[in-house]
Design a protein around this motif. Sequence first.
Motif, PDB file in Angstrom:
ATOM      1  N   CYS A 176      39.123  44.929  37.279  1.00 44.16           N
ATOM      2  CA  CYS A 176      39.028  44.003  36.145  1.00 44.16           C
ATOM      3  C   CYS A 176      38.668  42.583  36.563  1.00 44.16           C
ATOM      4  O   CYS A 176      39.193  42.065  37.537  1.00 44.16           O
ATOM      5  N   ASP A 177      37.792  41.951  35.770  1.00 48.17           N
ATOM      6  CA  ASP A 177      37.529  40.521  35.942  1.00 48.17           C
ATOM      7  C   ASP A 177      38.700  39.724  35.396  1.00 48.17           C
ATOM      8  O   ASP A 177      39.052  38.680  35.915  1.00 48.17           O
ATOM      9  N   ARG A 178      39.258  40.222  34.314  1.00 51.90           N
ATOM     10  CA  ARG A 178      40.352  39.496  33.661  1.00 51.90           C
ATOM     11  C   ARG A 178      41.360  40.507  33.151  1.00 51.90           C
ATOM     12  O   ARG A 178      40.987  41.591  32.694  1.00 51.90           O
TER      13      ARG A 178
ATOM     14  N   GLU B 127      32.015  41.402  30.424  1.00 55.67           N
ATOM     15  CA  GLU B 127      33.326  41.285  31.046  1.00 55.67           C
ATOM     16  C   GLU B 127      33.972  42.669  31.228  1.00 55.67           C
ATOM     17  O   GLU B 127      33.754  43.572  30.407  1.00 55.67           O
TER      18      GLU B 127
ATOM     19  N   TRP C 217      37.568  43.939  31.141  1.00 53.42           N
ATOM     20  CA  TRP C 217      38.867  43.392  30.735  1.00 53.42           C
ATOM     21  C   TRP C 217      39.935  44.484  30.777  1.00 53.42           C
ATOM     22  O   TRP C 217      39.721  45.595  30.277  1.00 53.42           O
TER      23      TRP C 217
ATOM     24  N   SER D  84      42.318  36.139  35.768  1.00 52.47           N
ATOM     25  CA  SER D  84      41.807  37.089  36.762  1.00 52.47           C
ATOM     26  C   SER D  84      43.003  37.624  37.545  1.00 52.47           C
ATOM     27  O   SER D  84      44.050  36.966  37.609  1.00 52.47           O
TER      28      SER D  84
END
Length: 309
Positions: free
Chosen positions: A206-208, A35, A37, A222
């Motif tokens: 960022c993915d999240r 990830e 983040w 997201s």
Amino acid sequence: MSDDQVQVIDARLLSKHYGRYTAVDAVDVKIRRGEFWGLLGPNGAGKTTFLRMITGAIAPSSGSLRVLEYPVPAQARPMRRRIGVVPQLDNLDPDFSVIENLRTYAGYFGLSGPDLDTHIEGLLEFAALESKRDARISALSGGMQRRLSLVRALVNQPDLLILDEPTTGLDPQARQLMWQRLRELKSKGITVVLTTHYMEEAQRLCDRITIMDHGRLLDSASPSELIKRHIEPHVVEVYGDDAEAWHLGVGAGLADRSEQVGETWLYYALDEEPLVDALKASHGISYLHRPANLEDVFVKLTGRELREA
Ligand SMILES: Nc1ncnc2c1ncn2[C@@H]1O[C@H](COP(=O)(O)OP(=O)(O)OP(=O)(O)O)[C@@H](O)[C@H]1O
Ligand SMILES: [Mg+2]
């Protein structure tokens, strides 16, 4: 557990108190392998304090923490061999050259020999610092120092990379190069934790994203989901000498929500057409129609007042 369900970071009710002040307040965070983040928050929100607990630099006051499945701080030492850290302030050794900084750092991990030399050559190329290998740190620009800090954090080929404001103070070219490099690292499967005050950077990389303030987590999703959750899709900014009169006469009735920020009126709308049509008909009014973005979310969740002023 399948590979992508392995938690690289698992923090539960993690807190840090300084005397009676709570810098991080019962935070729960789970980061999956691979990830990217982003942790966002105003100055003093507690981002660096949180990251310093993750890296084992400071001990939590309470709560539990596992990083790469090591309990931290109990087993911070072996954990640290598998992470790379770019701290908020560069801590390169000013008395050493670029290559000496990399070699010395590798020495902390017991790395040496021809494999290390090959790895370091690759890192110099990755950082676009080949021509500066023998330069002293004081002879490097801010962007070069930041890139060196990034590749120094890659010396031990970490599984988890922790970046505290890696692009603060960089010019647009240097920032774009850093983004490119961070994307390359992500494509190799490295888990990345990033803090930044550049909303565009967080939105792109960022993915999240988790937004933090006063030591607490406010929301996490997201970038596109955060925007959808908190802000109407269209934002129209009206500014200039006639903005207030236009707001009172026309604008206020046409948006789902509006607010004044300095000399600009911000209109948030599900349907932008009535606003944009009215603005086109009102000759001479300055306006900008744009999609809602992460900065709108950030400001809505954390407020507009200046911190630590
Ligand atoms: N060693 C310390 N002793 C006392 N207070 C501290 C200490 N370290 C941090 N704090 C306080 O904890 C709060 C959170 O600080 P932190 O550095 O984590 O914020 P941040 O979110 O990283 O902010 P910035 O965006 O400015 O880097 C601040 O109010 C800070 O003054
Ligand atoms: Mg900080």
